[in-house]
Design an enzyme around this catalytic site. Structure first.
Site, PDB file in Angstrom:
ATOM      1  CD  GLU A 177      -3.104  -0.753   0.136  1.00 43.80           C
ATOM      2  OE1 GLU A 177      -3.251   0.411  -0.312  1.00 43.80           O
ATOM      3  OE2 GLU A 177      -3.799  -1.705  -0.239  1.00 43.80           O
TER       4      GLU A 177
ATOM      5  CG  ASN B 290      -0.760   5.320  -0.969  1.00 41.17           C
ATOM      6  OD1 ASN B 290      -1.607   4.923  -1.766  1.00 41.17           O
ATOM      7  ND2 ASN B 290      -1.008   5.471   0.314  1.00 41.17           N
TER       8      ASN B 290
ATOM      9  NE  ARG C  61      -4.805   3.333  -6.539  1.00 41.32           N
ATOM     10  CZ  ARG C  61      -4.238   2.146  -6.574  1.00 41.32           C
ATOM     11  NH1 ARG C  61      -4.293   1.413  -7.652  1.00 41.32           N
ATOM     12  NH2 ARG C  61      -3.608   1.675  -5.524  1.00 41.32           N
TER      13      ARG C  61
END
Length: 151
Positions: A51, A55, A110
């Site tokens: 994650e 990002n 997303r």
């Protein structure tokens, strides 16, 4: 992060390319394996690395492969600390970015759950960001399987 007694560390840098996300996840998992984590702990740690790196690549660098993502990991007794950093765009409104389901890239479908997942899977979670200078995510988790050795 400093080397010391009962401490081990690693540093990793790689191009902000989506194909490097799995490389980062596997590398951190291999490093953490010396603590003999449970499958659930290992899965959680791999997820948060994934994650955070995603990002950095998508939001920090807008998929610009010239960007560099840095991961630092440190083991101190039964505690793992992971820091994922980029020197990309940074986050204008950190409070808004931390809201579940918020995404600055809805056109990419997303989910907007990255920070929420990281916060829920780790014992400690901290984000710092400065627009135009990048973002740093610091996460800590105590590995249960080693807790008994230190009590």
């Amino acid at each position: 992060m400093n080397e010391g007694t009962g401490t081990n560390f690693m540093n990793l840098q790689f191009a902000a390319k989506s194909e490097n996300e799995s490389f980062a996840r596997v590398t951190v998992a291999a490093f953490i394996s010396q603590l003999d984590p449970t499958m659930d702990e290992l899965s959680d740690l791999k997820t948060v690395v994934s994650e955070a790196v995603t990002n950095s690549i998508i939001h920090g660098y807008n998929n610009n492969p010239e960007g560099v993502v840095t991961i630092q990991a440190e083991i101190r007794d039964d505690m793992i600390t992971i820091i994922v950093e980029d020197r990309g765009e940074g986050i204008e409104d950190l409070d808004l970015a931390k809201q579940p389901l918020y995404t600055s890239k809805p056109e990419l479908e997303r989910s907007g759950m990255g920070f929420t997942i990281m916060e829920n899977f780790m014992d400690e979670f901290e984000v710092s960001s400065e627009p135009g200078r990048g973002t740093s995510i610091k996460m800590k988790k105590r590995i249960e399987s080693k807790k008994a050795l230190y009590n």
